[in-house]
Structure formats: C-alpha cells, structure tokens
Design a protein around this motif. Structure first.
Motif, PDB file in Angstrom:
ATOM      1  N   LEU A 146      39.238 -10.114  66.389  1.00  0.00           N
ATOM      2  CA  LEU A 146      37.850 -10.536  66.289  1.00  0.00           C
ATOM      3  C   LEU A 146      37.568 -11.491  67.444  1.00  0.00           C
ATOM      4  O   LEU A 146      38.384 -12.362  67.746  1.00  0.00           O
ATOM      5  N   VAL A 154      32.337 -11.062  66.492  1.00  0.00           N
ATOM      6  CA  VAL A 154      31.930 -11.951  65.404  1.00  0.00           C
ATOM      7  C   VAL A 154      31.147 -13.095  66.019  1.00  0.00           C
ATOM      8  O   VAL A 154      31.598 -13.705  66.992  1.00  0.00           O
ATOM      9  N   HIS A 156      31.257 -15.475  58.578  1.00  0.00           N
ATOM     10  CA  HIS A 156      31.176 -14.453  59.619  1.00  0.00           C
ATOM     11  C   HIS A 156      32.496 -13.683  59.737  1.00  0.00           C
ATOM     12  O   HIS A 156      32.495 -12.457  59.892  1.00  0.00           O
ATOM     13  N   VAL A 157      33.603 -14.401  59.664  1.00  0.00           N
ATOM     14  CA  VAL A 157      34.899 -13.732  59.783  1.00  0.00           C
ATOM     15  C   VAL A 157      35.152 -12.824  58.591  1.00  0.00           C
ATOM     16  O   VAL A 157      35.590 -11.671  58.741  1.00  0.00           O
ATOM     17  N   THR A 203      45.683 -17.402  65.382  1.00  0.00           N
ATOM     18  CA  THR A 203      44.723 -17.753  66.428  1.00  0.00           C
ATOM     19  C   THR A 203      45.289 -18.860  67.292  1.00  0.00           C
ATOM     20  O   THR A 203      46.113 -19.660  66.841  1.00  0.00           O
ATOM     21  N   ALA A 234      38.789 -21.870  65.637  1.00  0.00           N
ATOM     22  CA  ALA A 234      39.040 -20.870  64.587  1.00  0.00           C
ATOM     23  C   ALA A 234      40.232 -21.216  63.710  1.00  0.00           C
ATOM     24  O   ALA A 234      40.598 -20.436  62.832  1.00  0.00           O
ATOM     25  N   LEU A 267      42.290 -13.929  65.829  1.00  0.00           N
ATOM     26  CA  LEU A 267      40.947 -14.484  66.018  1.00  0.00           C
ATOM     27  C   LEU A 267      40.840 -15.002  67.436  1.00  0.00           C
ATOM     28  O   LEU A 267      41.499 -15.971  67.817  1.00  0.00           O
ATOM     29  N   VAL A 277      41.090 -17.402  55.819  1.00  0.00           N
ATOM     30  CA  VAL A 277      41.116 -15.935  55.790  1.00  0.00           C
ATOM     31  C   VAL A 277      42.518 -15.439  55.400  1.00  0.00           C
ATOM     32  O   VAL A 277      42.659 -14.470  54.639  1.00  0.00           O
ATOM     33  N   SER A 296      39.363 -21.496  59.969  1.00  0.00           N
ATOM     34  CA  SER A 296      38.958 -20.158  59.519  1.00  0.00           C
ATOM     35  C   SER A 296      40.169 -19.264  59.316  1.00  0.00           C
ATOM     36  O   SER A 296      40.268 -18.535  58.324  1.00  0.00           O
ATOM     37  N   ALA A 297      41.101 -19.300  60.260  1.00  0.00           N
ATOM     38  CA  ALA A 297      42.302 -18.469  60.156  1.00  0.00           C
ATOM     39  C   ALA A 297      43.072 -18.784  58.885  1.00  0.00           C
ATOM     40  O   ALA A 297      43.582 -17.881  58.209  1.00  0.00           O
ATOM     41  N   LEU A 322      33.553 -17.589  65.278  1.00  0.00           N
ATOM     42  CA  LEU A 322      34.886 -17.581  64.672  1.00  0.00           C
ATOM     43  C   LEU A 322      35.106 -18.800  63.785  1.00  0.00           C
ATOM     44  O   LEU A 322      35.961 -18.786  62.901  1.00  0.00           O
TER      45      LEU A 322
END
Length: 433
Positions: free
Chosen positions: A30, A52, A60-61, A78, A83, A10, A90, A86-87, A55
């Motif tokens: 991304l 994206v 969105h991811v 990342t 991010a 990311l 995900v 998010s990482a 992030l």
C-alpha cells in the motif's frame, strides 16, 4: 493448496519489496499518493499493490485491506514513520506478526517517549507539551519554561519545523512558520508541538535492530553538524564510527540503546536513536528514538561499513526469519552526506554515473527531478539535491574528501536563480531522518 506466504508492506520502497520477494514472500504493498506522483511506484515490482490516501489512517488502510488478496499473510511491515501505529493495529486486526501499536505510539510521540523514560529514572532534558502551537499563550508559556528551547512537532520526523528559540520573538517566528505549513498542502501541517530544553553537545545517531528483546546489532555514527544547524545553511553529514578504534563510543552507545529500548518496549525491529555526546566525563544524553530505519543514507553507510543490509534485517525480523549476520567492519572511514547547489530552477546537473566515477563515492541518488528546482536549505531542513556515501581510501582525510566532493558537485550543477520552495506533498511523503 497452501497459499504462498505473503507480507503486507505499508509504503513503497523498492529495495524491501525486492528483498521480500527474494525471501520467497508474496508482496502486497500500500502506498500514498505522493509516492506515486514522484514516480517511485512501479506496480510490476510487487505482486499486488494499491494507492491509499493516508497510511497514517487506520480506516484508509483497513478499507484497502478489505479489497486485497491477503491469503497466506504472515506479517505487516513498514519503515514509514507515519505508518508505524497503523501497521500495528492492522497486524492485530489480521492476527499476524507486526509491531505493537502501543509501543509504536511511544516511538512516534516524543512526549510519551520522554515521560516513559523519565519514569524509569533516565536523565531526560525537561520538556513541555504544547497542544496547539498557534495558541496565543504559547510565547509566554515557553518563556516561563525557559530559554534556549527547541520547538518541534510532537510526532514529526527529520527535523521538520524544528526551531531553536532564544526569546519570545523566536517563538513567534516559529508560530508563523507552523501557520504557513498548516494553511497549505505542503506537508507538515501539525499543530501539537513539544518544547525541549536545549541540550549542548555533538549529536550522534545509533542504528541497529533488536530481536526477542535483545540488542543484536548496533552502528554508532556521529553527525558532522547537528541536524538543527541545517537551518543556518549547513549541509548534514554523518560518519560511521569504527567499533575497534572507537570502542569507548560503542560502549556508551550500547548501554544507552539497550536500556532505553527495553524501557520503551521494542522487542523486534529496527531503531534509529539520536543522542548528544558530552565530555568530562563522556556520556550520552538521550534525544529521541524512532522504531524504523534512519533516513538519508544510513542504510547504505551501514551496508558499506558492516556488510549488513538493514532493509533485509527488517524484513527478516518482521517475517520471523533468521537474520543475515554482518561481517567484520572494514577499517576505512565511511560517511554519508547531503549534496546541493545554489537554489533555483535546475538547468543542468551531473549524471549519476559521473558522480559515481569519483573514486571515493560508492552510492548516490538524486532527490529532485531534473526539471525541478533546488530548494533553499535555510528554508526547509530536509532540503537538498542529492545524497551520497563515500568510503575513504586508507590514509585519506574524510573531511577533505567530503569538502572536495561537495565543492565539485555544487560547481557542476547549473541553476537559474529564482525562489525554490519545498515540493507540495503530504507529510507522509517527507523523507525521515
């Protein structure tokens, strides 16, 4: 046929894309719009990539992930501050290696971080959560909390919109600055802040990595000027302390990093911890910590001093590979510094080769395009024209070399005097410090 192992990255950072490929990993990247617009992205460098919009948005991811070929994916990684959570989510969604999202929130949210450490018995300066910096009762609440106080976004980075306040008028000026950012596409439109009691002392930064919950590498560095003082026009720089000559500093740093990272729950990955050194007796007061590589040229300075590439270490840890060990530290002093010139539209500037021809300069990069403006360092805390690393030859004074480099660079840059605002970009594109 077994697919080649791949890693989902990311954020676009050419060095770690190259490193991942060198390690035999297929790279899927991304990146946010600002990285594309600034020319950082070269699709040929990665095996697969996609823009994206945010992030920091898990939605969105995940929408991008649904469109990608992630066969053989073994990890999500990342080094982008925005991010990290998010990482983690995900990675959990994909069932692969990655950061723990709950732990990442403790590193992103300064109040959560301080509450966690206070509960564990750390001597942490008092703080006050401010749900909305634009609320009319904020000046009175901060006055009741007590001055001097540092105001900053609760999940910011790089001292962006960080203000030292001494009275109600200072708080009102901080509100005005936050309102300006909130009403423009520049960046840092954040509303939730934290007020922290001002901590005296010289600021240090501790950089390294943990693996399996163990602190395996640490570099201790001292800022030449505290980051918050860049608001008065000082240029930020940092000196990497020597583990033999400054053993006492490494003992202090190791103790603080080991204890705080354990409490916060970081088991695998890089960290950038900031603390305040106070004398009589020597102690380090915890400031804040990020679960990522430090900004500016921390990576390059550590590489010059210890022969360890923290980008490589981050990828190796993320993928579950053995970490390439550091070599013994060189005796020479190593430092990184911001470089800038008079604010205004750039007319001419030295080439990168010309800067690198100076014997003390080992690494250099511009952060502003040749047709852009030089931002005013007193307006924007991360503002500068370039970064450089210097390695001082034996017997040379580091501060003298820094001053000579800064003076030479500033004189060599020609600008046309006019207002220079920070570039219009998403907060996700602001370099972390």
């Amino acid at each position: 046929m077994t697919p080649k192992p791949s890693i989902l990255l990311l954020g676009w950072r050419t060095p770690y894309i190259r490193i991942a490929r060198e390690l035999g990993l297929r790279t899927v990247v991304l990146y946010p719009p600002g990285q594309w617009d600034s020319g950082q992205v070269d699709p040929a460098e990665a095996d697969q990539s996609m823009l994206v919009e945010q992030l920091s948005s898990v939605e969105h991811v995940l929408r991008a992930v649904a469109r990608l070929d992630l066969s053989g994916c073994i990890a999500v990684h990342t080094q982008e501050e925005w991010a990290l959570a998010s990482a983690g989510l995900v990675a959990e969604h994909l069932g692969v290696r990655g950061p723990d999202a709950d732990v990442m929130c403790r590193f992103r949210d300064k109040a959560l971080q301080k509450n966690h450490l206070t509960a564990a018995g750390f001597d942490i300066p008092a703080h006050l959560e401010i749900p909305d910096i634009l609320s009319p009762d904020v000046p009175s609440r901060v006055a009741e909390f007590g001055f001097p106080t540092v105001l900053k976004p609760i999940a910011g980075a790089g001292t962006s919109i960080t203000v030292l306040t001494h009275d109600v008028a200072d708080v009102e000026r901080a509100q005005a600055e936050a309102r300006t950012h909130d009403e423009t596409p520049v960046v840092l439109g954040r509303r939730t802040f934290i007020a922290e009691s001002f901590v005296p002392g010289r600021e240090w930064h501790l950089d390294g990595y943990v693996r399996g919950g163990e602190l395996e590498f640490l570099a201790v560095s001292r800022y030449g000027v505290n980051p918050i003082d860049t608001r008065q026009g000082s240029l930020l720089w940092s000196w990497c302390l020597d583990p033999e000559r400054e053993k006492w500093a490494y003992r202090l740093g190791h103790d603080l990093a080991e204890r705080s990272l354990s409490v916060l729950g970081l088991r695998d990955g890089l960290f950038h911890l900031e603390a305040f050194h106070q004398e009589g007796p020597d102690r380090l007061v915890f400031g804040e910590c990020a679960a990522r590589l430090g900004g500016a040229m921390v990576r390059e300075a550590v590489l010059r001093k210890f022969g360890l590439d923290l980008y490589r270490a981050g990828i190796e840890i993320a993928a579950g590979l053995p970490v390439t060990p550091p070599r013994p530290a060189i005796q020479n002093d190593v430092a990184w510094t911001y470089l800038t010139a008079a604010p205004g539209q750039l007319v001419s500037r030295p080439t990168e080769d010309e800067v690198l021809e100076r014997p003390e300069v080992t690494d250099f990069r511009y952060l502003v395009n040749s047709d852009d403006a030089v931002p005013d360092t007193t307006v924007w805390t991360a503002a500068r024209l370039a970064d450089a690393v210097i390695v001082a030859p034996e017997g040379d004074e580091l501060d003298v070399l820094l001053r000579e480099l800064r003076d030479w660079f500033s004189d060599a840059v020609v600008t046309r005097q006019e207002s220079a605002e920070p570039p219009s970009t998403s907060h996700e594109d602001i370099p972390s410090a």
